[in-house]
Design a protein around this motif. Structure first.
Motif, PDB file in Angstrom:
ATOM      1  N   GLY A  14       0.912  -1.192  -0.163  1.00  0.00           N
ATOM      2  CA  GLY A  14      -0.137   0.019  -0.015  1.00  0.00           C
ATOM      3  C   GLY A  14       0.834   1.244  -0.102  1.00  0.00           C
ATOM      4  N   MET A  69       1.161   3.884  -3.065  1.00  0.00           N
ATOM      5  CA  MET A  69       0.827   5.490  -2.899  1.00  0.00           C
ATOM      6  C   MET A  69       2.056   6.247  -3.603  1.00  0.00           C
ATOM      7  SD  MET A  69      -0.774   5.891   1.157  1.00  0.00           S
ATOM      8  CE  MET A  69      -1.348   7.656   0.648  1.00  0.00           C
ATOM      9  N   SER A  76       1.981   6.532  -7.192  1.00  0.00           N
ATOM     10  CA  SER A  76       0.890   6.895  -7.953  1.00  0.00           C
ATOM     11  C   SER A  76       0.845   8.264  -8.108  1.00  0.00           C
ATOM     12  CB  SER A  76      -0.660   6.854  -6.859  1.00  0.00           C
ATOM     13  OG  SER A  76      -0.750   5.312  -6.532  1.00  0.00           O
ATOM     14  N   HIS A 106      -6.183   6.779  -7.151  1.00  0.00           N
ATOM     15  CA  HIS A 106      -5.166   5.524  -6.904  1.00  0.00           C
ATOM     16  C   HIS A 106      -4.537   5.886  -5.538  1.00  0.00           C
ATOM     17  CE1 HIS A 106      -4.574   4.515 -11.366  1.00  0.00           C
ATOM     18  NE2 HIS A 106      -5.958   3.977 -10.871  1.00  0.00           N
ATOM     19  N   LEU A 107      -4.406   7.387  -5.131  1.00  0.00           N
ATOM     20  CA  LEU A 107      -3.561   7.441  -3.850  1.00  0.00           C
ATOM     21  C   LEU A 107      -4.752   6.950  -2.604  1.00  0.00           C
ATOM     22  CD1 LEU A 107      -2.041  10.892  -4.060  1.00  0.00           C
ATOM     23  CD2 LEU A 107      -1.049   8.652  -3.379  1.00  0.00           C
ATOM     24  N   TYR A 147      -4.809   3.074  -2.660  1.00  0.00           N
ATOM     25  CA  TYR A 147      -3.804   2.534  -1.924  1.00  0.00           C
ATOM     26  C   TYR A 147      -3.613   3.043  -0.313  1.00  0.00           C
ATOM     27  CZ  TYR A 147      -1.496   0.842  -6.253  1.00  0.00           C
ATOM     28  OH  TYR A 147      -1.142   0.276  -7.348  1.00  0.00           O
ATOM     29  N   ALA A 148      -4.243   4.027  -0.166  1.00  0.00           N
ATOM     30  CA  ALA A 148      -4.308   4.394   1.412  1.00  0.00           C
ATOM     31  C   ALA A 148      -5.248   3.391   1.846  1.00  0.00           C
ATOM     32  CB  ALA A 148      -5.096   6.135   1.638  1.00  0.00           C
ATOM     33  N   THR A 202      -4.380  13.961   5.039  1.00  0.00           N
ATOM     34  CA  THR A 202      -2.966  13.669   4.821  1.00  0.00           C
ATOM     35  C   THR A 202      -2.506  13.402   6.294  1.00  0.00           C
ATOM     36  OG1 THR A 202      -2.235  15.008   3.122  1.00  0.00           O
ATOM     37  CG2 THR A 202      -0.488  14.503   4.170  1.00  0.00           C
ATOM     38  N   THR A 245       5.941   3.325   6.715  1.00  0.00           N
ATOM     39  CA  THR A 245       4.997   3.511   5.530  1.00  0.00           C
ATOM     40  C   THR A 245       4.163   4.941   5.872  1.00  0.00           C
ATOM     41  OG1 THR A 245       3.428   2.274   7.141  1.00  0.00           O
ATOM     42  CG2 THR A 245       4.655   1.119   5.419  1.00  0.00           C
ATOM     43  N   ALA A 302       3.776   7.386   2.859  1.00  0.00           N
ATOM     44  CA  ALA A 302       2.491   8.313   2.585  1.00  0.00           C
ATOM     45  C   ALA A 302       2.478   9.715   2.756  1.00  0.00           C
ATOM     46  CB  ALA A 302       1.328   7.482   3.788  1.00  0.00           C
ATOM     47  N   ALA A 306       4.032  10.949  -0.484  1.00  0.00           N
ATOM     48  CA  ALA A 306       3.311  10.919  -1.733  1.00  0.00           C
ATOM     49  C   ALA A 306       2.034  11.923  -1.788  1.00  0.00           C
ATOM     50  CB  ALA A 306       2.363   9.576  -1.683  1.00  0.00           C
ATOM     51  N   LEU A 307       1.394  12.175  -0.476  1.00  0.00           N
ATOM     52  CA  LEU A 307       0.386  12.988  -0.319  1.00  0.00           C
ATOM     53  C   LEU A 307       0.727  14.500  -0.305  1.00  0.00           C
ATOM     54  CD1 LEU A 307      -1.756  11.083   2.562  1.00  0.00           C
ATOM     55  CD2 LEU A 307      -2.278  11.519   0.002  1.00  0.00           C
TER      56      LEU A 307
END
Length: 573
Positions: free
Chosen positions: A307, A311, A314, A319-320, A323-324, A429, A479, A483, A486-487
Motif C-alpha cells: 500500500g 501510494m 501513484s 489511486h492514492l 492505496y491508502a 494527509t 509507511t 504516505a 506521496a500526499l
C-alpha cells in the motif's frame, strides 16, 4: 402521565432496536422500488432521512452496548424465537455497535454528497445504496456464519450495481474484475463454512467457540483447513496482498460517493477476521489457540508495504485513496494477528480515524479533479493577448511587490473554496500518514506503546515482541513517511503549483459531507481518552469471549401468547 406513557413506549421499543439497522434500509429500499425513476427528489429525501435515522439508531445502540450487563439483557435478539444454535441470532456488543456508528456516519456523508449530482448518473442508485447499508449492518450484527454469508451477498450484490453506476468503459472493465474476484471469494466462503459445519455440526459463532477445544485430534487438521479457506475469503475482502489487485482500479473507477462508501468494505473483511479469530482461536481453544496468527501478521506486513509503495508510485488522486485504503487494512491485519488486547484497542481506534479519512479522500478526489479540469482563471470573454500585461500594469500602479513572473508576492486572496479543499486535503494527509494531532497519530502511538510494552498493565500477554513486532513498529513509521511524501507531492501539484484556472465552485452538499467526516476525525482526537477507554473495553471483551458465548447460548425464546403460532414472537433476551 405523559412521562409514564413515554417510559412504557421506550421500554417496549428499545429491546427491538437491534433489528432496526437491518429492517430500516430494507423497508426504505423496498418503498423506493415502488416509485418511478423520475421521482428523484422523493428518493433523495427518503435516502437521506433513512440514513440519518440509521445513524441515530446506531448511536442509541452504542449507548446501549456501553451499559453494564448488556450481554445478558439486551444484547441478544432471537428474530425467529428459536434458541441458539438452532435459530437466527443477532448479537449486539461494543464492537458491532462501534462498527454500526462508523458505517452510518460514512453512509450519511456519502448520500449527502451524491445528492448534489452523482445520484443522477444512473438508475436505482438509492435502492442499491440502502441494500448496501442493510448488508453492512447485518454483517456486523449477525451471530452465525450462514447469515454472515447471506448479508455478505446482499452487500456484494448491491455493490456490483453501485460500482457500475454511471456506466463508462473504465467502470465496466473494473466492475467485471471486481465481480469475478468477489464471486471467487464467495465460493471459498461456502467451501470453508461447509467444512466447518461438517466437523462441528454448527454454524453459530458462539457454539463454534464453545466446541473448538473438544474437537477430535484426527479432525483438527481438517478444521484448520476449513478455517484457512474461510480466512482467505475474508482476506480477499480485506484487500490483502497479493489478492488486492482489483481494489485500486475498481475503487478509483467508481463514482466519488461509491468509492467513499466502499472504504467500509475492506473493514468488513477485517471485522469478520477479528470477530471469528478471537472467538474460535482464543487462548481457550486448546491445540487450536492462536491458529494462523503468524500468517495474519505476515500478510498484514506485506500489505502495508504494498500500500505504501503504491501510494508513492501513484499520480492520480483516486489511486492514492485506493492505496491508502490498502495501507490501512494491512496495518489493521498485522496488529490483529498478535492477539494482544492492548494492541487490539489501538487498532480499533486507528480503524475509526483511517476509515473516515480515506472516505473523505475519495470525496475530495472528485472535487479536486473537477477543479483541475475547469480551465483558465479568466472568463472566456476576458482571455485576450493583453490580459497578462494589463494585470501587471494594474499591480504596478498599486505599488505591490512582484516576483520574476510578474505575480504578486503578498496580499493575494485565497478563495474560500480553495482554502476548504486545501485544509481538508491537509487533514486527510495528517490522518493517513499518522501525524499529530489527529487520530491517525493517536492510533499508531497506542499500537506502538502496546508493542513496546507487551506485558504491561492490563495486557493479556498474548505475545512476546520479536521480529514480527519490530517489523510492524518499523513499518508503521516507515509507511507513514512514504504516505506523507506521496500526499505532500500530490498537494504541491494540485494546490501549491501555479495553475491558470478559476476558483472551484462547490455546493453546500459537496462541502458538508467532507466537513462531517473530518469533524468526526477531530472529535476522535479531542475525545481520545474516552474513545480509547471504549476500544480498550471492546478489546478486553474480544480476547475473553466467554461472556459473549454465554450470552448467546443462554438466550431463551419468549413463551408465546395464547392463540399465536409457535415461533411468532421473536424477542430479545
Amino acid at each position: 402521565m405523559t412521562g409514564d406513557f413515554t417510559a412504557r413506549v421506550t421500554a417496549l421499543l428499545m429491546p427491538h432496536l437491534i433489528l432496526a439497522p437491518i429492517a430500516l434500509p430494507m423497508l426504505t429500499a423496498g418503498l423506493m422500488l415502488l416509485l418511478r425513476e423520475e421521482r428523484q427528489r422523493t428518493k433523495v429525501a427518503m435516502n437521506v432521512v433513512s440514513t440519518f435515522l440509521g445513524l441515530v439508531v446506531a448511536v442509541l445502540l452504542l449507548v446501549q452496548a456501553k451499559q453494564p450487563g448488556v450481554q445478558t439483557s439486551l444484547g441478544v435478539y432471537l428474530p425467529g424465537n428459536w434458541p441458539a444454535p438452532f435459530g437466527i441470532v443477532l448479537a449486539l456488543d461494543r464492537l458491532s455497535a462501534m462498527m454500526l456508528v462508523l458505517a452510518s456516519t460514512v453512509a450519511l456523508a456519502t448520500v449527502l454528497f451524491s445528492a448534489a449530482r452523482w445520484h443522477k448518473a444512473g438508475v436505482h442508485f438509492h435502492p442499491l445504496f440502502q441494500f448496501q447499508l442493510m448488508g453492512l449492518s447485518g454483517a456486523f450484527l449477525t451471530a452465525d456464519l450462514f447469515n454472515l454469508f447471506v448479508f455478505f451477498e446482499i452487500m456484494l450484490a448491491a455493490s456490483y450495481g453501485l460500482l457500475l453506476h454511471g456506466s463508462g468503459r473504465p467502470r465496466v472493465a473494473a466492475g467485471l474484475h471486481y465481480i469475478a474476484i468477489n464471486l471467487a471469494a464467495s465460493s471459498l466462503f461456502l467451501i470453508g463454512v461447509s467444512m466447518l459445519y461438517g466437523i462441528t455440526g454448527t454454524l453459530n459463532m458462539a457454539d463454534l467457540a464453545r466446541g473448538i477445544a473438544g474437537i477430535d485430534p484426527s479432525d483438527r487438521g481438517l478444521l484448520h483447513a476449513g478455517a484457512g479457506i474461510l480466512a482467505v475469503a475474508f482476506l480477499i475482502k480485506a484487500a490483502v496482498w497479493p489478492l488486492n489487485f482489483w481494489l485500486v482500479p475498481a475503487y478509483s473507477a467508481a463514482t466519488a460517493p461509491v468509492g467513499a462508501l466502499f472504504a467500509l468494505m475492506t473493514k468488513v473483511g477485517v471485522y469478520s477476521i477479528l470477530r471469528l479469530w478471537t472467538l474460535m482461536f482464543s487462548s481457550g481453544a486448546g491445540d487450536s489457540a492462536q491458529f494462523g496468527s503468524q500468517w495474519i501478521v505476515g500478510a498484514g506486513l506485506v500489505t502495508m508495504c504494498f500500500g505504501a509503495l503504491g501510494m508513492l508510485g501513484s499520480q492520480r488522486l483516486g489511486h492514492l485513496a485506493g492505496y491508502a485504503a490498502i495501507l490501512s487494512s494491512g496495518t489493521l491485519l498485522a496488529a490483529l494477528g498478535f492477539g494482544q488486547n492492548l494492541l487490539t484497542a489501538g487498532l480499533l481506534y486507528y480503524l475509526l480515524g483511517s476509515t473516515l479519512a480515506v472516505s473523505a479522500m475519495f470525496l475530495l478526489t472528485d472535487l479536486i479533479e473537477r477543479w483541475r479540469n475547469d480551465g483558465a482563471s479568466l472568463a472566456p470573454h476576458e482571455q485576450t493577448d493583453d490580459a497578462p500585461f494589463l494585470a501587471a500594469d494594474l499591480v504596478h500602479t498599486q505599488g505591490l511587490n512582484l516576483d520574476e513572473k510578474e505575480e504578486v508576492l503578498i496580499g493575494q486572496v485565497i478563495p474560500a473554496a480553495v482554502a476548504f479543499l486545501g485544509l481538508a486535503f491537509l487533514a486527510c494527509t495528517l490522518v493517513i500518514a499518522g501525524l499529530p494531532p489527529l487520530p491517525g497519530f493517536v492510533g499508531k502511538f497506542a499500537m506502538i506503546h502496546a508493542l513496546l510494552n507487551p506485558l504491561g498493565l492490563g495486557s493479556s500477554g498474548g505475545f512476546v515482541l520479536g521480529s514480527g513486532g519490530w517489523a510492524l513498529l518499523a513499518l508503521m513509521v516507515g509507511t507513514g513517511l512514504l504516505a506523507l511524501i506521496a500526499l505532500t507531492r500530490a498537494g504541491i501539484r494540485h494546490f501549491w503549483a501555479s495553475h491558470d484556472r478559476a476558483a472551484p465552485k462547490l455546493l453546500v452538499l459537496e462541502g458538508l459531507p467532507i466537513a462531517l467526516l473530518l469533524t468526526g476525525c477531530a472529535l476522535l482526537a479531542w475525545q481520545a481518552g474516552a474513545v480509547m477507554r471504549y476500544t480498550q473495553a471492546t478489546a478486553d471483551a474480544l480476547h475473553a469471549p466467554g461472556t459473549y458465548v454465554q450470552a448467546v447460548m443462554s438466550a431463551r425464546p419468549v413463551p408465546n401468547s395464547p392463540g399465536t403460532a409457535p415461533g411468532a414472537n421473536g424477542r430479545p433476551q
